[in-house]
Motif scaffolding. Structure first.
Motif, PDB file in Angstrom:
ATOM      1  N   VAL A   1      23.867  45.203  87.793  1.00  0.00           N
ATOM      2  CA  VAL A   1      25.281  44.849  87.655  1.00  0.00           C
ATOM      3  C   VAL A   1      25.771  45.119  86.234  1.00  0.00           C
ATOM      4  O   VAL A   1      26.942  45.433  86.005  1.00  0.00           O
TER       5      VAL A   1
ATOM      6  N   THR B   1      29.432  46.896  83.430  1.00  0.00           N
ATOM      7  CA  THR B   1      30.122  46.046  82.455  1.00  0.00           C
ATOM      8  C   THR B   1      30.006  46.560  81.023  1.00  0.00           C
ATOM      9  O   THR B   1      30.747  46.112  80.151  1.00  0.00           O
TER      10      THR B   1
ATOM     11  N   ASN C   1      30.492  46.816  91.657  1.00  0.00           N
ATOM     12  CA  ASN C   1      31.120  47.207  90.394  1.00  0.00           C
ATOM     13  C   ASN C   1      32.255  48.204  90.606  1.00  0.00           C
ATOM     14  O   ASN C   1      33.342  48.060  90.038  1.00  0.00           O
TER      15      ASN C   1
ATOM     16  N   TRP D   1      35.127  42.871  84.305  1.00  0.00           N
ATOM     17  CA  TRP D   1      33.666  42.832  84.188  1.00  0.00           C
ATOM     18  C   TRP D   1      33.127  41.443  84.512  1.00  0.00           C
ATOM     19  O   TRP D   1      31.985  41.306  84.960  1.00  0.00           O
TER      20      TRP D   1
ATOM     21  N   MET E   1      32.396  41.211  88.173  1.00  0.00           N
ATOM     22  CA  MET E   1      31.145  41.882  88.528  1.00  0.00           C
ATOM     23  C   MET E   1      29.967  40.914  88.458  1.00  0.00           C
ATOM     24  O   MET E   1      29.088  40.906  89.322  1.00  0.00           O
TER      25      MET E   1
END
Length: 465
Positions: free
Chosen positions: A32, A36, A158, A185, A188
């Motif tokens: 993940v 970000t 994402n 982000w 996410m």
């Protein structure tokens, strides 16, 4: 060897699915972060070194989690430690989603890393200790499949959240505005809360490991668990083998330390195989895939799409390992897959050296992912959960997994610097050289464990000092 018809497949499926949720969260939490990095780097003005720290902070947490997992697993039992990992995943997801600044974001990434480290030892070991020998490789490989699915869904999540944030209107609800638009982000990270809760609930329905119960002299409970998986006769045979193994270990306490006597060869294999699986560069692609693809001329949105392609291939080729590992064995899969990985990495190094900036760069990267997915990825977990005796398994698997996470941390921390200072071509060449040594290790040093019980594998090391 057990007869397939005598196995309680429904109960075994419940056990496997629950334990592999730890792998799913491992994969999701690992991947993940790739979506970000660009936003967090811009928002908090991170240098290349701080970018590496942001990524690798979870890896340091993983090393700490691995370090305590063997000790906790041998004292608390496998089930309670799995529950601990689920709680750590949940705390991390919530904390990262609402972290007020970069400091707290890294703190909660460290907590998530603890969960990853604990799960990476306990979950595959738990499956190996409950699985019948003739399908043990397949069931432990499901753990790796769950990791790849977690990675894939993290990529999809994402990409979806980024698309939603750029194409949706502002929300009137403050937390939705923060998570899914203004600082998407955070959304996410927040997506990981749901699987963490499911993991917590499902752990309540699975038993403790019969081998751990037998080690704690709770033989009747161990037999009850085995009887739910096998028929009564097979359960008795299995428990007798476990008890004989434990009694033999007790009489050889001085020789049976992790780095001495019969343990020298398996611990050498466990440490090296685990580390080399990471020095192949797999998590450089998982963590920094968008950055690598941007070097090849992709835009950020296209790079995230390319990362989804990588995730799909990673998942699909893990099914090759599931199908083949108990038929062809561990060594052939390692040799075929690692050989292909070496060639793919060399091709990627060549493409970057020639400054090829097109979707053609995806070809060797995808080929490498495919080769890794049916060899290095799943077989490493199978081997390091099989080759150690029951009394030492928790500590020995933890030591091997620490090796994996230290190598993972080194790649996560220093890959941005390598990419910046020596370029993608040299970086991929280094990964190819590490993989070449791994091919030698799988060819010359690793024994075949297909179809053997854990106690038979233990006896093999005793007879081959």
């Amino acid at each position: 060897m057990q007869n397939t018809s005598s196995v309680n497949t429904r109960f075994l499926a419940l056990i496997t699915i629950t334990a592999t949720l730890g792998g799913f969260l491992f994969g999701f939490d690992t991947a993940v972060i790739s979506g970000t990095i660009a936003s967090v780097k811009q928002q908090y003005n991170l240098s290349a070194l701080m970018e590496g720290w942001y990524v690798s902070s979870a890896l340091l947490g993983s090393i700490a989690g691995v370090a305590i997992s063997g000790w906790l697993g041998d004292r608390w039992g496998r089930k309670k430690v799995m529950l601990l990992s689920a709680l750590l995943f949940g705390i991390s997801a919530i904390g990262c989603a609402f972290a007020p600044d970069a400091f707290f974001l890294i703190v909660f990434r460290l907590i998530g890393g603890l969960g990853i480290g604990v799960a990476s030892v306990i979950c595959p070991m738990y499956i190996a200790e409950l699985a019948p020998s003739h399908i043990r490789g397949k069931l432990v490989t499901y753990y790796q499949l769950a990791i790849t699915i977690g990675i894939l869904l993290a990529y999809f999540s994402n990409a979806t959240i980024q698309s939603y944030a750029h194409n949706s209107s502002n929300s009137h609800i403050d937390w939705q505005q923060l998570l899914f638009h203004q600082e998407f982000w955070r959304g996410m990270f927040a997506a990981g809360i749901i699987p963490a809760l499911i993991f917590v609930v499902m752990i309540a329905f699975i038993p403790e490991s019969p081998r751990w119960l037998a080690m704690k002299k709770r033989t009747d409970e161990a037999k009850q668990v085995l009887t739910k998986i096998l028929n009564a006769q097979q359960a008795n045979t299995e428990i007798n083998g476990i008890q004989a193994s434990l009694q033999s270990e007790t009489t050889e306490t001085n020789k049976w330390s992790v780095f001495n006597g019969n343990m020298k060869k398996p611990i050498f294999i466990g440490i090296l195989l685990a580390a080399l699986s990471q020095f192949s560069g797999i998590n450089a692609i998982i963590y920094y895939g968008p950055s690598i693809l941007e070097k090849a001329g992709f835009q950020l949105g296209e790079a995230l799409g390319g990362q989804v392609t990588i995730g799909i291939v990673n998942t699909l080729f893990t099914f090759v390992a599931i199908y083949m590992i108990d038929k062809k064995g561990r060594k052939p899969l390692l040799q075929w897959g690692i050989g292909g990985a070496v060639l793919s990495l060399l091709l990627a190094a060549l493409f970057f050296a020639l400054n090829i900036t097109s979707q053609l760069v995806l070809v060797p990267i995808v080929l490498f992912i495919a080769c890794f997915a049916f060899s290095f990825g799943p077989v490493t977990w199978v081997v390091i959960t099989e080759i150690f005796p029951t009394k030492m398994r928790g500590e020995a698997v933890a030591i091997s997994t620490i090796s994996l996470w230290i190598a993972n941390w080194v790649v996560g921390q220093f890959f941005p610097l390598m990419l910046h200072n020596v370029g993608a071509s040299i970086t991929f060449l280094v990964f190819a050289l590490f993989s070449l040594y791994a091919f030698y290790l799988s060819w010359k040093k690793i024994p075949e464990t297909k179809g053997k019980t854990l106690e038979e594998i233990e006896l093999f090391w005793k007879n081959n000092k």
